[in-house]
Design a protein around this motif. Structure first.
Motif, mmCIF file in Angstrom:
data_model
loop_
_atom_site.group_PDB
_atom_site.id
_atom_site.type_symbol
_atom_site.label_atom_id
_atom_site.label_comp_id
_atom_site.label_asym_id
_atom_site.label_seq_id
_atom_site.Cartn_x
_atom_site.Cartn_y
_atom_site.Cartn_z
ATOM 1 N N LEU A 34 0.821 -1.203 0.000
ATOM 2 C CA LEU A 34 0.000 0.000 0.000
ATOM 3 C C LEU A 34 0.859 1.260 0.000
ATOM 4 O O LEU A 34 0.533 2.245 -0.660
ATOM 5 N N SER A 35 1.972 1.231 0.739
ATOM 6 C CA SER A 35 2.824 2.421 0.807
ATOM 7 C C SER A 35 3.436 2.752 -0.543
ATOM 8 O O SER A 35 3.737 3.920 -0.822
ATOM 9 N N ARG A 36 3.615 1.751 -1.399
ATOM 10 C CA ARG A 36 4.174 2.002 -2.716
ATOM 11 C C ARG A 36 3.135 2.481 -3.715
ATOM 12 O O ARG A 36 3.454 2.743 -4.874
ATOM 13 N N CYS A 37 1.885 2.595 -3.257
ATOM 14 C CA CYS A 37 0.806 3.088 -4.120
ATOM 15 C C CYS A 37 0.424 4.517 -3.772
ATOM 16 O O CYS A 37 -0.614 5.007 -4.242
ATOM 17 N N ALA A 38 1.210 5.212 -2.970
ATOM 18 C CA ALA A 38 0.867 6.575 -2.551
ATOM 19 C C ALA A 38 2.128 7.412 -2.480
ATOM 20 O O ALA A 38 3.240 6.899 -2.327
ATOM 21 N N GLY A 39 1.947 8.727 -2.601
ATOM 22 C CA GLY A 39 3.083 9.617 -2.491
ATOM 23 C C GLY A 39 3.668 9.623 -1.097
ATOM 24 O O GLY A 39 4.885 9.662 -0.924
ATOM 25 N N ALA A 40 2.828 9.583 -0.066
ATOM 26 C CA ALA A 40 3.268 9.549 1.331
ATOM 27 C C ALA A 40 2.279 8.698 2.118
ATOM 28 O O ALA A 40 1.077 8.717 1.849
ATOM 29 N N THR A 41 2.811 7.964 3.085
ATOM 30 C CA THR A 41 1.974 7.032 3.849
ATOM 31 C C THR A 41 2.261 7.181 5.336
ATOM 32 O O THR A 41 3.425 7.326 5.725
ATOM 33 N N ARG A 42 1.199 7.126 6.138
ATOM 34 C CA ARG A 42 1.346 7.112 7.588
ATOM 35 C C ARG A 42 0.484 5.985 8.164
ATOM 36 O O ARG A 42 -0.599 5.694 7.651
ATOM 37 N N ILE A 43 1.003 5.396 9.235
ATOM 38 C CA ILE A 43 0.289 4.313 9.913
ATOM 39 C C ILE A 43 -0.290 4.861 11.217
ATOM 40 O O ILE A 43 0.411 5.486 12.016
ATOM 41 N N TRP A 44 -1.564 4.593 11.417
ATOM 42 C CA TRP A 44 -2.282 5.055 12.618
ATOM 43 C C TRP A 44 -2.495 3.833 13.511
ATOM 44 O O TRP A 44 -3.279 2.950 13.183
ATOM 45 N N LEU A 45 -1.761 3.768 14.598
ATOM 46 C CA LEU A 45 -1.916 2.682 15.569
ATOM 47 C C LEU A 45 -3.017 3.075 16.546
ATOM 48 O O LEU A 45 -2.838 3.947 17.406
ATOM 49 N N LEU A 46 -4.164 2.446 16.413
ATOM 50 C CA LEU A 46 -5.356 2.830 17.179
ATOM 51 C C LEU A 46 -5.189 2.533 18.664
ATOM 52 O O LEU A 46 -4.540 1.547 19.060
ATOM 53 N N GLN A 47 -5.780 3.386 19.462
ATOM 54 C CA GLN A 47 -5.808 3.156 20.903
ATOM 55 C C GLN A 47 -6.790 2.035 21.222
ATOM 56 O O GLN A 47 -7.813 1.881 20.549
ATOM 57 N N PRO A 48 -6.507 1.217 22.247
ATOM 58 C CA PRO A 48 -7.458 0.148 22.613
ATOM 59 C C PRO A 48 -8.725 0.727 23.214
ATOM 60 O O PRO A 48 -8.737 1.887 23.658
ATOM 61 N N PRO A 49 -9.819 -0.022 23.216
ATOM 62 C CA PRO A 49 -11.054 0.462 23.846
ATOM 63 C C PRO A 49 -10.822 0.832 25.310
ATOM 64 O O PRO A 49 -9.910 0.327 25.965
ATOM 65 N N THR A 50 -11.637 1.729 25.794
ATOM 66 C CA THR A 50 -11.502 2.211 27.168
ATOM 67 C C THR A 50 -11.547 1.041 28.155
ATOM 68 O O THR A 50 -12.411 0.178 28.078
ATOM 69 N N GLY A 51 -10.562 1.053 29.054
ATOM 70 C CA GLY A 51 -10.495 0.027 30.076
ATOM 71 C C GLY A 51 -9.754 -1.227 29.672
ATOM 72 O O GLY A 51 -9.520 -2.112 30.502
ATOM 73 N N GLU A 52 -9.368 -1.353 28.402
ATOM 74 C CA GLU A 52 -8.649 -2.536 27.952
ATOM 75 C C GLU A 52 -7.160 -2.218 27.835
ATOM 76 O O GLU A 52 -6.782 -1.265 27.147
ATOM 77 N N PRO A 53 -6.291 -2.970 28.535
ATOM 78 C CA PRO A 53 -4.852 -2.663 28.494
ATOM 79 C C PRO A 53 -4.250 -3.042 27.132
ATOM 80 O O PRO A 53 -4.783 -3.878 26.402
#
Length: 464
Positions: A411-430
């Motif tokens: 996917l990164s090679r199909c775009a001019g610039a790429t960023r990865i968003w590491l999502l936060q876990p649901p509230t209360g879940e470590p």
């Protein structure tokens, strides 16, 4: 096509294509889903598509870098052989003339300077005429040294591919002929220069000695050999001088100079000039044949790729297995992109809300990719219409497995610039810190920027 592959010559592209074909013949088909998709988008005839695919796979798997290492090794091999040729030439002249304390046997000197050269030349010509392809000992030595000095295990795949490619057009004899004749040309020039230096700094007497040859035979032989050099102005001893030289070394300066000029002329006319002309002829044949080089697309290894690279239908589905090793690109590969910004996610839990509620209107939501079909459809779309900015949301509670990382790389090679968003876990879940560290290391290896905050502002405006 990448910037690195754009700098390659026609020969290098064909060489890498043949290398990939031989590799697949020995190890089986390579994982080429991404390469085939990019080749189909780029278009061109079948031969061009084969080369494009091979260059993509060679860059991914290391053959492109190995080619650069081979060229470095080949230059070092040429340098080593030139040094060997120079010292060999000096050794020949010293062996021929000696230290000046004893008279020089003119035919022994001539044999020392030209004997081995003529034998090697005869062997090369016979191999060229009878076998149609003469690599020669020096040509094989150069190939062997090039491989050893490259110091890259992948280079071992390159040499057979080069020989097969050139032999198919009967060109290997010319390139290796350049090496062989060039080596002897340098050696003989070194012999000539060192001989002139010795003749200029030492006083030599010249004699001829023979048990079975009479004076008349030796005179005829000497004048016959010296006739052609004499046409170019080199001295030719007369019959009386030759006869007297059979009894003892002539001490007159005229006799010394006459014999010295005869030796120089014979070495130049029968040694250096033939090697020079042969080296030039090999170079001209090589240059002409190199321009006509092309792939034999009817080979079985290429015929099997025709439907994948030039399909009869427009369906782009690919059914190959995942790669054993991931290609590691830098994010933002310099492709031509639109101004579009795209947000997407891969393998999210169904309890996650998607898309984000405050998604800017200028940002297109590509949805969540869960299946192989969705993956291929999105990759085809992004390959055809690359966005300027691409943000990919990932759930760091999942392990960064090979499949997910391979997809992120594609996917990164199909775009001019790429960023990865590491999502936060649901509230209360470590969140497992070790697993998060694994994600960070894997994304750093892929050279992809990553953050745990939503990159919506960057998607919308191009900056934070």
């Amino acid at each position: 096509m990448t910037a690195a592959s754009n700098t390659l010559s026609k020969l290098q592209k064909l060489w890498l294509t043949e290398t990939i074909r031989l590799r697949e013949e020995h190890t089986g088909p390579l994982e080429d889903s991404e390469a085939n998709r990019r080749v189909q988008i780029s278009g061109g005839d079948f031969a061009e598509r084969l080369q494009h695919r091979a260059l993509l796979l060679a860059e991914r798997d290391g053959q492109l870098q190995a080619l650069s290492h081979w060229y470095q090794g080949s230059r070092l091999a040429v340098l080593a052989m030139l040094v060997l040729a120079v010292f060999s030439g000096i050794g020949l002249s010293v062996a021929a003339l000696g230290d000046g304390l004893r008279p020089v046997n003119v035919f022994w000197a001539l044999g020392s300077m030209l004997g081995l050269n003529l034998l090697m030349l005869l062997g090369w010509l016979l191999g060229l005429l009878l076998a149609g392809n003469s690599a020669g000992a020096l040509g094989r030595l150069w190939l062997w040294l090039s491989e050893k000095l490259a110091r890259d295990a992948q280079v071992a795949q390159l040499a057979p591919a080069l020989l097969i490619l050139l032999q198919r057009q009967r060109l290997s004899r010319w390139v290796l002929g350049i090496m062989s004749n060039g080596f002897w040309l340098v050696a003989l020039i070194s012999t000539l220069l060192s001989m002139l230096l010795l003749l200029a700094t030492r006083r030599y007497g010249f004699v001829w000695e023979s048990t079975i040859l009479g004076g008349d035979t030796f005179t005829a032989l000497t004048q016959g050999i010296g006739a052609l050099p004499a046409l170019f102005g080199f001295s030719l001893p007369d019959a009386e001088l030759i006869r007297l030289s059979g009894d003892s070394a002539m001490l007159s300066e005229a006799a010394r100079q006459s014999w010295a000029g005869w030796l120089v002329g014979v070495l130049l006319i029968y040694g250096i000039i033939p090697r020079l002309l042969l080296a030039l002829a090999c170079w001209l044949f090589w240059r002409k044949g190199r321009a006509a080089l092309k792939l034999d697309t009817n080979l079985p290894g290429y015929s099997l790729l025709r439907e994948r690279l030039q399909p009869s239908s427009e369906r782009l589905g690919i059914n190959d297995s995942a790669p054993d090793a991931l290609y590691q690109p830098a994010a933002g590969n310099g492709i031509n992109t639109s101004e579009e910004a795209v947000l997407m996610a891969i393998e999210l839990d169904t309890q996650r809300q998607w898309p984000p509620t405050k998604l800017p209107k200028s940002v297109r939501d590509a949805g969540v990719i869960d299946s192989r079909e969705q993956r291929q459809r999105l990759l085809d779309q992004l390959t055809r219409f690359p966005p300027a900015r691409l943000a990919i949301a990932c759930d760091p509670r999942r392990s960064p497995d090979r499949g997910a990382l391979s997809l992120l790389g594609e996917l990164s090679r199909c775009a001019g610039a790429t960023r990865i968003w590491l999502l936060q876990p649901p509230t209360g879940e470590p969140l497992d810190s070790n697993r998060l560290s694994d994600w960070h290391r894997a994304l750093d290896t892929l050279q992809l920027q990553h953050s745990d905050s939503a990159p919506l502002s960057w998607l919308e405006s191009g900056h934070d």
